[in-house]
Design a protein around this motif. Sequence first.
Motif, PDB file in Angstrom:
ATOM      1  N   THR A 202       0.841  -1.192   0.000  1.00  0.00           N
ATOM      2  CA  THR A 202       0.000   0.000   0.000  1.00  0.00           C
ATOM      3  C   THR A 202       0.876   1.242   0.000  1.00  0.00           C
ATOM      4  OG1 THR A 202      -0.108   0.117   2.426  1.00  0.00           O
ATOM      5  CG2 THR A 202      -1.758  -1.231   1.316  1.00  0.00           C
ATOM      6  N   LEU A 250      -8.811   0.344  -1.358  1.00  0.00           N
ATOM      7  CA  LEU A 250      -8.336  -0.535  -0.295  1.00  0.00           C
ATOM      8  C   LEU A 250      -9.404  -1.525   0.140  1.00  0.00           C
ATOM      9  CD1 LEU A 250      -6.352   2.072   1.801  1.00  0.00           C
ATOM     10  CD2 LEU A 250      -5.393  -0.013   0.808  1.00  0.00           C
ATOM     11  N   THR A 266      -0.176  -7.755   3.954  1.00  0.00           N
ATOM     12  CA  THR A 266       0.008  -6.418   3.392  1.00  0.00           C
ATOM     13  C   THR A 266       1.281  -5.815   3.965  1.00  0.00           C
ATOM     14  OG1 THR A 266      -1.159  -5.202   5.133  1.00  0.00           O
ATOM     15  CG2 THR A 266      -2.487  -6.112   3.331  1.00  0.00           C
ATOM     16  N   THR A 278      -5.578   2.287   5.372  1.00  0.00           N
ATOM     17  CA  THR A 278      -5.362   0.848   5.462  1.00  0.00           C
ATOM     18  C   THR A 278      -5.793   0.333   6.828  1.00  0.00           C
ATOM     19  OG1 THR A 278      -3.459   1.060   3.986  1.00  0.00           O
ATOM     20  CG2 THR A 278      -3.651  -0.985   5.243  1.00  0.00           C
TER      21      THR A 278
END
Length: 428
Positions: A202, A250, A266, A278
């Motif tokens: 991310t 997301l 992640t 996130t």
Amino acid sequence: MPSLQSVISCLSDYDPSALPVAKANAIIGDVIEPVGGIEQLAIRTALDRVLAEDVISSIDVPAHDNSAMDGYAFSSAALADAGSDVVLQVIGTAYAGNALGSPAGPGQAVRIMTGAVMPDGCDTVVPQEFVEIQAGGNQIRFAADAVRAGDNRRLRGEDLASGQAALAAGRILQPADIGLLASLGVAEVKVRRRLRVAFFSTGDELRSIGEVLDPGCVYDSNRYTLHGMLRRLNVDLIDMGVVRDDPEALEAAFRSACENADAIITSGGVSVGEADYTKQIMAQLGDVTFWKIAMRPGRPMAFGRITSNGREALLFGLPGNPVAVMVTFYHFVRAALHRLMGAKVAPLPLMRVRSAGTIRKKPGRTEYQRGILAPGADGTLEVRVTGQQGSGVLRSMSEANCFIVLAHEQGTVEAGESVEIMLFDGLI
């Protein structure tokens, strides 16, 4: 599976802002149960798969007493009856797969090849290099102290007896195990299905290889290291690329991963106290906790389960720094995935060696410094750090061949003192 919150609620000393490594691993272990699903595979295709049930030997291995080497089989009574030398008459030859029909009596021997069934009346084999051949090959002489009673004989069932467990459920099948199964005449085994693991990075600053590297952006290395580490575990991989810091993107990524995988990994966006999409989406979709692990590198971490459309998946939210990703994977995620796939794997072993230099550390956290293990000037193994130990210095992992493991309460290590290390061999 028990809920994460129910496990945590039973811990009187639980502190998400300063959680020791051992406590975090214990919580993860209490939450995870192996996935279901069993397949039956030919043994040639079962390498690195997790055995779903015990394999019981249906035969004795070996099936008969047999010779461990080329030589001459005889009764050990001849050793007690002899003086300094033993002299025996040779009555025939026993070959592997072709047993000698007639027994050997007192004063007699049988020429025997490796693997051949021991003739009746024989319990000992003298190697051919210890023997003097006489009378045109019909007689042998050897020193009485050249062998002892029972030498060089493999006993029936000494490897495996009929009815004995050959391999236990939960074992990750290795090449020697495949050979063992073949020696039992086993053509197929039941194994647990492969885990499906989804992973993505991310961050708006991340770019994949091949994309233009705009000012302020970096190439995403974490997905590639995760891919390599996961390949070692023989799981099915779902690489979901880089997901931008956008709530809708997301959430869609998490839901897709949850609906298609058993576990999700992640990197980035899990720092405790950070206002991050996130982290928000993780908490929104499931039973997730956010920890500050008392370790370096790799302090922030998220763990739990998320749910989407009736499907549930384990979630591991790792830090964004490249070294921290690798350290948290090897010290938390690897064992958790083994448990999830039903594998019974011992913890990674530690060994103590001499420190080549001073390693500074404060008590109160576990540190995993990257080290190079090599012989010192006196030939004794010693370890030295690879230089800069920052969590973003991926080169420190590439150059190292071990972790230097500095325990939670341990302080500074002086040159010449012993430290614990964990070798990379077979790991990275």
